[in-house]
Design an enzyme around this catalytic site. Structure first.
Site, PDB file in Angstrom:
ATOM      1  N   HIS A  34      -8.920  -2.119  -5.455  1.00 21.34           N
ATOM      2  CA  HIS A  34      -7.846  -2.426  -4.506  1.00 21.34           C
ATOM      3  C   HIS A  34      -6.820  -3.377  -5.127  1.00 21.34           C
ATOM      4  CE1 HIS A  34      -5.973  -2.497  -0.558  1.00 21.34           C
ATOM      5  NE2 HIS A  34      -5.724  -3.772  -0.805  1.00 21.34           N
ATOM      6  N   HIS A  52       0.830  -1.206   0.000  1.00 24.73           N
ATOM      7  CA  HIS A  52       0.000   0.000   0.000  1.00 24.73           C
ATOM      8  C   HIS A  52       0.868   1.262   0.000  1.00 24.73           C
ATOM      9  CE1 HIS A  52      -3.439  -2.467   2.075  1.00 24.73           C
ATOM     10  NE2 HIS A  52      -3.123  -2.916   0.876  1.00 24.73           N
ATOM     11  N   ASP A  61      -2.832  -2.668  -5.266  1.00 26.34           N
ATOM     12  CA  ASP A  61      -1.766  -3.612  -4.903  1.00 26.34           C
ATOM     13  C   ASP A  61      -0.793  -3.835  -6.054  1.00 26.34           C
ATOM     14  OD1 ASP A  61      -2.649  -4.031  -2.310  1.00 26.34           O
ATOM     15  OD2 ASP A  61      -3.680  -5.909  -2.755  1.00 26.34           O
ATOM     16  N   HIS A 114      -0.518 -10.950  -5.272  1.00 27.67           N
ATOM     17  CA  HIS A 114       0.869 -10.592  -4.966  1.00 27.67           C
ATOM     18  C   HIS A 114       1.889 -11.540  -5.587  1.00 27.67           C
ATOM     19  CE1 HIS A 114      -0.431  -7.433  -2.338  1.00 27.67           C
ATOM     20  NE2 HIS A 114      -1.076  -8.258  -1.532  1.00 27.67           N
TER      21      HIS A 114
END
Length: 275
Positions: free
Chosen positions: A234, A78, A238, A260
């Site tokens: 979101h 973030h 990321d 991720h």
């Protein structure tokens, strides 16, 4: 021609880590040219430094972890996302714990801190990464592709979720400071209520509350959404943060169900191709 930048002055913020639940003090400080983004663990003897680069990613379980010299920081995405969108090349990030504060679960607090600090141009040219070939990261179910693009950084993301409340979400953004601040930065971390206890038993999400995580169950959202498609926004947040670990990238990123792990693989692939 773009020149490197750093922040104009120090700014500070206190909060708890999303996964650790530990209170942490964060300080962002100016840094010289070519320093990059560097995390400084003030709570460890010798105040070791961890460079925020793709080769230092050592875990992508529920967050992005960086390790160097046996010391780590985690859930950096973030803050890295805000630094990328605000265009900061060089910055020291001082922490007195392993994890930055979660704030409200988005990157808006970090972006606001950077605006408060201000930005100064430095005397050396920025070496941007211009995507000039196709990169594809694919695990059979999800994929991430980077292709050449004539503008800056463009992200097109498709999120697929079988839950009726979430479903299929798609957003496409040409990333700029203004678009990021209004359309991406406010988007918060999202969790399914049925997974919360299992996460906490695994030592994750210990700092999560309805103040910093959007939670849904089989029937409803437990808190109010900022956007109907907050989840995919979101995910883009990321991705921008994880990709910044490769540098400032100019290209078009197309993602389907990426997280991720794939983000880090793409960042590492880009770094490897430039070595």
């Amino acid at each position: 021609m773009s020149f490197q930048t750093t922040i104009a002055r120090r700014v500070d913020y206190d909060g708890v880590g999303l996964h650790s639940g530990v209170l942490v003090h964060l300080s962002l400080l100016p840094a010289p040219v070519d320093a990059g983004i560097v995390f400084v663990r003030k709570d460890v003897a010798g105040e070791p430094r961890i460079r925020a680069t793709a080769p230092h990613v050592t875990s992508t379980v529920r967050a992005t972890t960086l390790s160097e010299g046996g010391v780590r920081v985690f859930t950096v995405e973030h803050l890295m996302s805000a630094l990328a969108a605000f265009g900061i090349d060089n910055c020291l990030v001082e922490l007195d714990a392993e994890e930055p504060p979660v704030a409200d679960g988005s990157s808006l607090v970090f972006f606001s801190l950077l605006k408060e600090a201000g930005k100064v141009q430095q005397e050396k040219e920025r070496q941007e990464i211009v995507i000039d070939r196709v990169y594809r990261i694919d695990d059979g179910e999800r994929f991430l592709v980077a292709v050449p693009y004539g503008g800056g950084l463009r992200v097109s993301f498709t999120s697929l979720n079988e839950h009726a409340l979430v479903g299929t979400q798609y957003r496409d953004f040409l990333v700029s400071e203004d678009a990021y601040e209004k359309e991406i930065a406010p988007a918060r971390t999202i969790a399914y209520e049925g997974e919360v206890e299992a996460l906490k038993k695994a030592g994750l999400g210990l700092g999560g509350t309805l103040e910093n995580v959007i939670v849904y169950n089989d029937e409803r959202w437990l808190n109010e959404l900022r956007f109907p498609d907050e989840l995919v926004r979101h995910k883009i947040l990321d991705l921008i943060g994880d990709l910044r670990l490769a540098g400032f990238v100019r290209g078009h990123i197309l993602a389907v169900k990426s997280g991720h792990a794939l983000n880090a693989q793409l960042a590492k692939a880009i770094c490897t191709s430039l070595a």
